[in-house]
Design an enzyme around this catalytic site. Structure first.
Site, PDB file in Angstrom:
ATOM      1  N   GLU A   1      45.052  42.714  31.080  1.00  0.00           N
ATOM      2  CA  GLU A   1      45.651  41.653  31.894  1.00  0.00           C
ATOM      3  C   GLU A   1      45.774  40.392  31.044  1.00  0.00           C
ATOM      4  O   GLU A   1      45.101  40.272  30.015  1.00  0.00           O
ATOM      5  CB  GLU A   1      44.762  41.348  33.107  1.00  0.00           C
TER       6      GLU A   1
ATOM      7  N   THR B   1      53.704  40.702  39.907  1.00  0.00           N
ATOM      8  CA  THR B   1      53.812  40.776  41.364  1.00  0.00           C
ATOM      9  C   THR B   1      54.780  39.709  41.852  1.00  0.00           C
ATOM     10  O   THR B   1      54.960  38.673  41.204  1.00  0.00           O
ATOM     11  CB  THR B   1      52.446  40.568  42.050  1.00  0.00           C
TER      12      THR B   1
ATOM     13  N   HIS C   1      41.988  45.448  36.757  1.00  0.00           N
ATOM     14  CA  HIS C   1      42.100  45.491  38.215  1.00  0.00           C
ATOM     15  C   HIS C   1      42.025  46.926  38.737  1.00  0.00           C
ATOM     16  O   HIS C   1      42.446  47.867  38.065  1.00  0.00           O
ATOM     17  CB  HIS C   1      43.452  44.871  38.590  1.00  0.00           C
TER      18      HIS C   1
ATOM     19  N   ASP D   1      49.285  43.358  32.437  1.00  0.00           N
ATOM     20  CA  ASP D   1      49.354  42.925  33.845  1.00  0.00           C
ATOM     21  C   ASP D   1      49.360  41.396  33.845  1.00  0.00           C
ATOM     22  O   ASP D   1      48.367  40.768  33.480  1.00  0.00           O
ATOM     23  CB  ASP D   1      48.137  43.497  34.583  1.00  0.00           C
TER      24      ASP D   1
ATOM     25  N   SER E   1      41.526  51.004  28.123  1.00  0.00           N
ATOM     26  CA  SER E   1      41.568  50.119  29.282  1.00  0.00           C
ATOM     27  C   SER E   1      40.480  49.052  29.181  1.00  0.00           C
ATOM     28  O   SER E   1      39.296  49.371  28.981  1.00  0.00           O
ATOM     29  CB  SER E   1      41.367  50.998  30.537  1.00  0.00           C
TER      30      SER E   1
ATOM     31  N   ASN F   1      46.489  33.068  47.146  1.00  0.00           N
ATOM     32  CA  ASN F   1      47.174  33.392  45.890  1.00  0.00           C
ATOM     33  C   ASN F   1      48.642  32.964  45.925  1.00  0.00           C
ATOM     34  O   ASN F   1      49.380  33.235  44.976  1.00  0.00           O
ATOM     35  CB  ASN F   1      47.084  34.884  45.600  1.00  0.00           C
TER      36      ASN F   1
ATOM     37  N   THR G   1      34.244  43.410  44.352  1.00  0.00           N
ATOM     38  CA  THR G   1      35.294  42.653  43.669  1.00  0.00           C
ATOM     39  C   THR G   1      34.741  42.005  42.403  1.00  0.00           C
ATOM     40  O   THR G   1      35.435  41.909  41.390  1.00  0.00           O
ATOM     41  CB  THR G   1      35.890  41.589  44.621  1.00  0.00           C
TER      42      THR G   1
ATOM     43  N   SER H   1      41.623  37.627  37.198  1.00  0.00           N
ATOM     44  CA  SER H   1      41.731  36.846  38.436  1.00  0.00           C
ATOM     45  C   SER H   1      40.415  36.293  38.945  1.00  0.00           C
ATOM     46  O   SER H   1      40.419  35.350  39.718  1.00  0.00           O
ATOM     47  CB  SER H   1      42.372  37.695  39.517  1.00  0.00           C
TER      48      SER H   1
ATOM     49  N   LYS I   1      52.244  36.789  44.713  1.00  0.00           N
ATOM     50  CA  LYS I   1      51.288  35.703  44.465  1.00  0.00           C
ATOM     51  C   LYS I   1      52.082  34.414  44.196  1.00  0.00           C
ATOM     52  O   LYS I   1      52.589  33.834  45.133  1.00  0.00           O
ATOM     53  CB  LYS I   1      50.291  36.129  43.390  1.00  0.00           C
TER      54      LYS I   1
ATOM     55  N   HIS J   1      48.573  37.401  37.697  1.00  0.00           N
ATOM     56  CA  HIS J   1      48.083  36.042  37.992  1.00  0.00           C
ATOM     57  C   HIS J   1      48.696  34.999  37.071  1.00  0.00           C
ATOM     58  O   HIS J   1      48.179  33.886  36.965  1.00  0.00           O
ATOM     59  CB  HIS J   1      46.554  36.005  37.929  1.00  0.00           C
TER      60      HIS J   1
HETATM   61  C1  LIG Z   1      46.570  41.365  43.185  1.00  0.00           C
HETATM   62  C2  LIG Z   1      46.590  42.116  41.888  1.00  0.00           C
HETATM   63  C3  LIG Z   1      47.428  43.222  41.710  1.00  0.00           C
HETATM   64  C4  LIG Z   1      48.195  43.824  42.848  1.00  0.00           C
HETATM   65  O1  LIG Z   1      49.310  43.052  43.176  1.00  0.00           O
HETATM   66  P1  LIG Z   1      49.843  43.081  44.685  1.00  0.00           P
HETATM   67  O2  LIG Z   1      51.250  42.679  44.578  1.00  0.00           O
HETATM   68  O3  LIG Z   1      48.979  42.157  45.453  1.00  0.00           O
HETATM   69  O4  LIG Z   1      49.679  44.499  45.168  1.00  0.00           O
HETATM   70  C5  LIG Z   1      47.526  43.795  40.453  1.00  0.00           C
HETATM   71  N1  LIG Z   1      46.818  43.321  39.413  1.00  0.00           N
HETATM   72  C6  LIG Z   1      45.974  42.273  39.562  1.00  0.00           C
HETATM   73  C7  LIG Z   1      45.221  41.789  38.369  1.00  0.00           C
HETATM   74  C8  LIG Z   1      45.821  41.657  40.800  1.00  0.00           C
HETATM   75  O5  LIG Z   1      44.957  40.647  40.947  1.00  0.00           O
END
Ligand SMILES: *Cc1c(COP(=O)(O)O)cnc(C)c1O
Length: 409
Positions: free
Chosen positions: A186, A246, A143, A215, A138, A55, A364, A190, A249, A218
């Protein structure tokens, strides 16, 4: 008979192994400066492999500007933050990074967490627990970190069918106008790489008086003129209540954050247990992330090369007739549909071709949709792509896996 802990654990693990869902980690050491090359400590001795499932989408984890900022902060400020943000752990690097992230998303303020997981868990957990009567709507494919945060909050949760606007509207319209509502979703999902209809979700949120929580984990660094995510690309950042991202990634370092209005950020800062009672990120991590965010705000070379590489891999898979999910993002899911086969192909890729792609199995992804999730990046060369396609072509032949009709050559 008394409870025998280890026998209990062993039985549960045996069941996982029988299903093909037991997780084995590849022991890797990324070769800084040569990534996607990594050193693999494996059964057959140590060897160099090419990573195709990272990632670290843009290779920012080895970018000279990021490494220099981290070294500099390490030399200046030492290893750890030495405290929570409240008790001596706030350093200038944290403050500067929060200002940069707020600016990136066009928001008044931002708040750092130790990871994206903790950001989702804490922010949704705090809002859900502290806003009386809040109903959280939701998306069904959210995630785990969002799901756990909502669950922990104790707020009422309504799950709407994935990316389904009519189901979302049906559920919104059933709630009284005065009920506080939050839509959690999101941008880039992902595992399938599909993208939410953000504008239409914002329309519904405005019509029914709901807050929105997006979110962009990604998408940050990857989409938008300055790496602000899909909402930046589509000119929607100001319509979203909260944007979460984040630093681990595409930004290549570690940490998570939310960006929102000043009162909302101050509220979460003041009430979120997962923010308050934990040691702040090391200053060097914050400094490295800051350098990465700043670099990707002005440099588009990484994003452009990324898109080219993704297109090349997809075209190659099409030529070979290897089935992959068609989507508008950078994620290339090659569908296998069976956990044991997925594991087996991944093992053969590693053992015979020096290619590392972790199998993605339940929980997953849903059972029956097991896949190899390929993440091409600008640091993969044309030669790397050719080697990947050769290996996959050979394995599809060897394992007699289904192919699609070959695209015209
Ligand atoms: C990986 C991920 C997270 C968490 O982020 P990290 O910084 O890795 O803890 C949150 N939301 C989604 C959609 C993710 O794929």
């Amino acid at each position: 008979m008394r409870f025998a802990p280890d026998a209990f654990f062993d039985a549960a693990l045996t069941a996982l192994k029988d299903e093909g869902n037991y997780r084995r980690f590849a022991d890797l050491e990324r070769r800084c400066g040569a990534f996607p090359r990594a050193h693999h400590e494996g059964g057959q001795g140590d060897r160099e492999v090419t990573v195709w499932c990272s990632n670290d989408y843009l290779g920012m984890g080895q970018h000279p500007a990021v490494l220099a900022a981290m070294r500099d902060a390490l030399d200046t400020a030492g290893a750890g933050a030495g405290g929570t943000r409240n008790i001596s752990g706030t350093t200038h690097a944290h403050v500067a990074l929060e200002a940069e992230l707020a600016e990136l998303h066009g928001k008044a303020a931002a708040l750092l967490f130790t990871s994206g997981y903790v950001a989702n868990w804490s922010a949704l957990g705090t809002l859900g627990a502290r806003i009386p009567g809040l109903v959280i709507l939701s998306d069904a494919l959210n995630h785990a970190s969002m799901i756990e945060g909502i669950r922990h909050s104790g707020a009422e949760k309504r799950i709407w069918a994935h990316n389904d606007l009519s189901d979302l509207e049906r559920q919104l319209s059933a709630l009284p106008d005065e009920t506080p509502k939050l839509i959690a979703f999101e941008s880039v999902y992902s595992m399938d790489g599909d993208i939410a209809p953000i504008a239409e979700i914002c329309d519904l949120a405005e019509r029914y008086g709901a807050m929105t929580y997006l979110d962009e984990v990604h998408a940050v660094g990857l989409y938008g003129a300055r790496g602000g995510g899909v909402a930046e690309r589509e000119g929607l950042m100001d319509r979203l209540t909260i944007i979460e991202g984040t630093l681990g990634k595409a930004f290549g370092v570690m940490g998570g954050y939310i960006a929102a209005s000043a009162p909302l950020i101050d509220f979460v800062r003041s009430f979120a247990s997962g923010f308050i009672f934990t040691t702040a990120l090391p200053p060097a991590v914050a400094a490295g992330a800051l350098a990465s965010v700043c670099h990707l705000k002005t440099s588009t070379a990484e994003r452009e090369a990324h898109a080219v590489r993704v297109a090349t891999v997809r075209a190659g898979l099409d030529r070979l007739g290897i089935p992959h999910v068609d989507n508008p993002s950078h994620i290339v899911p090659v569908m296998v549909g069976d956990p044991l086969k997925c594991r087996y192909i991944s093992d053969l890729l590693m053992a015979h071709h020096g290619i590392y792609i972790q199998p993605i199995n339940y929980p997953t992804v849903p059972k029956g949709t097991e896949r190899l999730r390929i993440t091409p990046s600008p640091v993969h060369s044309e030669t790397d792509v050719a080697a990947l396609l050769d290996a996959l072509g050979a394995l599809w032949e060897q394992c007699q896996l289904a192919r699609l009709p070959r695209a015209a050559q």
